[in-house]
Design a protein around this motif. Structure first.
Motif, mmCIF file in Angstrom:
data_model
loop_
_atom_site.group_PDB
_atom_site.id
_atom_site.type_symbol
_atom_site.label_atom_id
_atom_site.label_comp_id
_atom_site.label_asym_id
_atom_site.label_seq_id
_atom_site.Cartn_x
_atom_site.Cartn_y
_atom_site.Cartn_z
ATOM 1 N N ALA A 44 0.842 -1.191 0.000
ATOM 2 C CA ALA A 44 0.000 0.000 0.000
ATOM 3 C C ALA A 44 0.878 1.242 0.000
ATOM 4 O O ALA A 44 1.899 1.297 0.695
ATOM 5 C CB ALA A 44 -0.931 -0.004 1.204
ATOM 6 N N GLN A 45 0.488 2.219 -0.777
ATOM 7 C CA GLN A 45 1.264 3.447 -0.882
ATOM 8 C C GLN A 45 0.876 4.448 0.205
ATOM 9 O O GLN A 45 -0.224 4.391 0.764
ATOM 10 C CB GLN A 45 1.050 4.068 -2.257
ATOM 11 C CG GLN A 45 1.620 3.208 -3.367
ATOM 12 C CD GLN A 45 1.367 3.813 -4.717
ATOM 13 O OE1 GLN A 45 0.244 3.842 -5.175
ATOM 14 N NE2 GLN A 45 2.427 4.315 -5.339
ATOM 15 N N ASP A 46 1.787 5.364 0.474
ATOM 16 C CA ASP A 46 1.542 6.429 1.442
ATOM 17 C C ASP A 46 0.735 7.521 0.757
ATOM 18 O O ASP A 46 1.249 8.238 -0.103
ATOM 19 C CB ASP A 46 2.875 6.973 1.948
ATOM 20 C CG ASP A 46 2.718 8.076 2.969
ATOM 21 O OD1 ASP A 46 1.570 8.402 3.355
ATOM 22 O OD2 ASP A 46 3.761 8.627 3.379
ATOM 23 N N LEU A 47 -0.532 7.646 1.113
ATOM 24 C CA LEU A 47 -1.415 8.611 0.459
ATOM 25 C C LEU A 47 -1.144 10.049 0.881
ATOM 26 O O LEU A 47 -1.571 10.984 0.204
ATOM 27 C CB LEU A 47 -2.876 8.249 0.722
ATOM 28 C CG LEU A 47 -3.304 6.881 0.182
ATOM 29 C CD1 LEU A 47 -4.775 6.637 0.472
ATOM 30 C CD2 LEU A 47 -3.027 6.764 -1.297
ATOM 31 N N SER A 48 -0.408 10.252 1.980
ATOM 32 C CA SER A 48 -0.131 11.615 2.423
ATOM 33 C C SER A 48 0.759 12.368 1.444
ATOM 34 O O SER A 48 0.821 13.589 1.480
ATOM 35 C CB SER A 48 0.502 11.613 3.814
ATOM 36 O OG SER A 48 1.817 11.090 3.768
ATOM 37 N N THR A 49 1.436 11.648 0.562
ATOM 38 C CA THR A 49 2.284 12.313 -0.422
ATOM 39 C C THR A 49 1.455 12.993 -1.512
ATOM 40 O O THR A 49 1.939 13.875 -2.196
ATOM 41 C CB THR A 49 3.255 11.324 -1.091
ATOM 42 O OG1 THR A 49 2.509 10.333 -1.794
ATOM 43 C CG2 THR A 49 4.156 10.652 -0.063
ATOM 44 N N VAL A 50 0.210 12.576 -1.666
ATOM 45 C CA VAL A 50 -0.674 13.158 -2.679
ATOM 46 C C VAL A 50 -1.818 13.938 -2.030
ATOM 47 O O VAL A 50 -2.277 14.940 -2.562
ATOM 48 C CB VAL A 50 -1.230 12.057 -3.601
ATOM 49 C CG1 VAL A 50 -2.220 12.619 -4.599
ATOM 50 C CG2 VAL A 50 -0.089 11.353 -4.316
ATOM 51 N N TYR A 51 -2.274 13.463 -0.883
ATOM 52 C CA TYR A 51 -3.371 14.108 -0.157
ATOM 53 C C TYR A 51 -2.832 14.643 1.161
ATOM 54 O O TYR A 51 -2.816 13.937 2.173
ATOM 55 C CB TYR A 51 -4.503 13.117 0.105
ATOM 56 C CG TYR A 51 -5.082 12.510 -1.151
ATOM 57 C CD1 TYR A 51 -5.927 13.251 -1.965
ATOM 58 C CD2 TYR A 51 -4.781 11.207 -1.520
ATOM 59 C CE1 TYR A 51 -6.466 12.699 -3.125
ATOM 60 C CE2 TYR A 51 -5.317 10.646 -2.677
ATOM 61 C CZ TYR A 51 -6.149 11.395 -3.469
ATOM 62 O OH TYR A 51 -6.682 10.858 -4.618
ATOM 63 N N PRO A 52 -2.350 15.897 1.179
ATOM 64 C CA PRO A 52 -1.774 16.435 2.412
ATOM 65 C C PRO A 52 -2.827 16.595 3.504
ATOM 66 O O PRO A 52 -4.028 16.675 3.211
ATOM 67 C CB PRO A 52 -1.209 17.792 1.979
ATOM 68 C CG PRO A 52 -1.930 18.143 0.730
ATOM 69 C CD PRO A 52 -2.355 16.854 0.089
ATOM 70 N N PRO A 53 -2.382 16.644 4.763
ATOM 71 C CA PRO A 53 -3.331 16.806 5.870
ATOM 72 C C PRO A 53 -4.132 18.103 5.744
ATOM 73 O O PRO A 53 -3.636 19.103 5.249
ATOM 74 C CB PRO A 53 -2.439 16.854 7.107
ATOM 75 C CG PRO A 53 -1.142 16.265 6.680
ATOM 76 C CD PRO A 53 -1.013 16.527 5.222
ATOM 77 N N VAL A 54 -5.371 18.046 6.211
ATOM 78 C CA VAL A 54 -6.220 19.232 6.295
ATOM 79 C C VAL A 54 -6.438 19.460 7.781
ATOM 80 O O VAL A 54 -7.165 18.702 8.425
ATOM 81 C CB VAL A 54 -7.556 19.020 5.557
ATOM 82 C CG1 VAL A 54 -8.449 20.246 5.728
ATOM 83 C CG2 VAL A 54 -7.328 18.694 4.090
ATOM 84 N N GLY A 55 -5.780 20.472 8.320
ATOM 85 C CA GLY A 55 -5.830 20.674 9.770
ATOM 86 C C GLY A 55 -5.175 19.490 10.460
ATOM 87 O O GLY A 55 -4.057 19.111 10.145
ATOM 88 N N LYS A 56 -5.899 18.862 11.379
ATOM 89 C CA LYS A 56 -5.379 17.682 12.090
ATOM 90 C C LYS A 56 -5.806 16.373 11.430
ATOM 91 O O LYS A 56 -5.472 15.299 11.894
ATOM 92 C CB LYS A 56 -5.871 17.705 13.535
ATOM 93 C CG LYS A 56 -5.290 18.827 14.345
ATOM 94 C CD LYS A 56 -5.739 18.752 15.777
ATOM 95 C CE LYS A 56 -5.155 19.882 16.589
ATOM 96 N NZ LYS A 56 -5.562 19.817 17.987
ATOM 97 N N THR A 57 -6.563 16.471 10.342
ATOM 98 C CA THR A 57 -7.083 15.277 9.678
ATOM 99 C C THR A 57 -6.134 14.834 8.567
ATOM 100 O O THR A 57 -5.778 15.626 7.697
ATOM 101 C CB THR A 57 -8.478 15.553 9.082
ATOM 102 O OG1 THR A 57 -9.328 16.035 10.116
ATOM 103 C CG2 THR A 57 -9.057 14.300 8.469
ATOM 104 N N ARG A 58 -5.738 13.569 8.633
ATOM 105 C CA ARG A 58 -4.868 12.990 7.600
ATOM 106 C C ARG A 58 -5.627 11.919 6.840
ATOM 107 O O ARG A 58 -6.483 11.242 7.401
ATOM 108 C CB ARG A 58 -3.642 12.351 8.244
ATOM 109 C CG ARG A 58 -2.731 13.316 8.946
ATOM 110 C CD ARG A 58 -1.566 12.579 9.562
ATOM 111 N NE ARG A 58 -0.913 11.742 8.570
ATOM 112 C CZ ARG A 58 0.294 11.981 8.071
ATOM 113 N NH1 ARG A 58 0.984 12.990 8.488
ATOM 114 N NH2 ARG A 58 0.821 11.181 7.178
ATOM 115 N N MET A 59 -5.291 11.740 5.586
ATOM 116 C CA MET A 59 -5.862 10.656 4.787
ATOM 117 C C MET A 59 -5.311 9.347 5.337
ATOM 118 O O MET A 59 -4.106 9.181 5.501
ATOM 119 C CB MET A 59 -5.470 10.809 3.323
ATOM 120 C CG MET A 59 -5.851 9.649 2.437
ATOM 121 S SD MET A 59 -7.610 9.498 2.119
ATOM 122 C CE MET A 59 -7.844 10.821 0.959
#
Length: 85
Positions: A44-59
């Protein structure tokens, strides 16, 4: 930004299984390789590299599974998913 990838599996009965957000290089798979149930298909890939956190919420890292029948109709993959034993 990293690019997200997917694995596509064609079954003997004509279905196509798409597993999104998976890096097949981690499993050393090549296009055309035959696999069996239980064969690792990647990591599984690290989705944070494409979908950055919004506030304290991470993908949350996850994979998406899509199944198409031979008529190109998408089916619910839930009945086909089994956990590790």
């Amino acid at each position: 930004r990293d690019k997200l990838s997917a694995v596509q599996i064609k079954t003997d009965d004509g279905h196509v299984v798409e597993v999104l957000y998976v890096d097949a290089k981690a499993a050393n798979l090549q296009k055309g390789d035959k696999i069996e149930i239980g064969t690792p298909i990647g990591r599984a890939q690290d989705l944070s590299t494409v979908y950055p956190p919004v506030g304290k919420t991470r993908m949350t890292n996850h994979v998406d599974i899509r199944i198409r029948d031979k008529n190109e109709v998408y089916k619910d993959p839930t009945p086909h998913i089994r956990g590790r034993r």
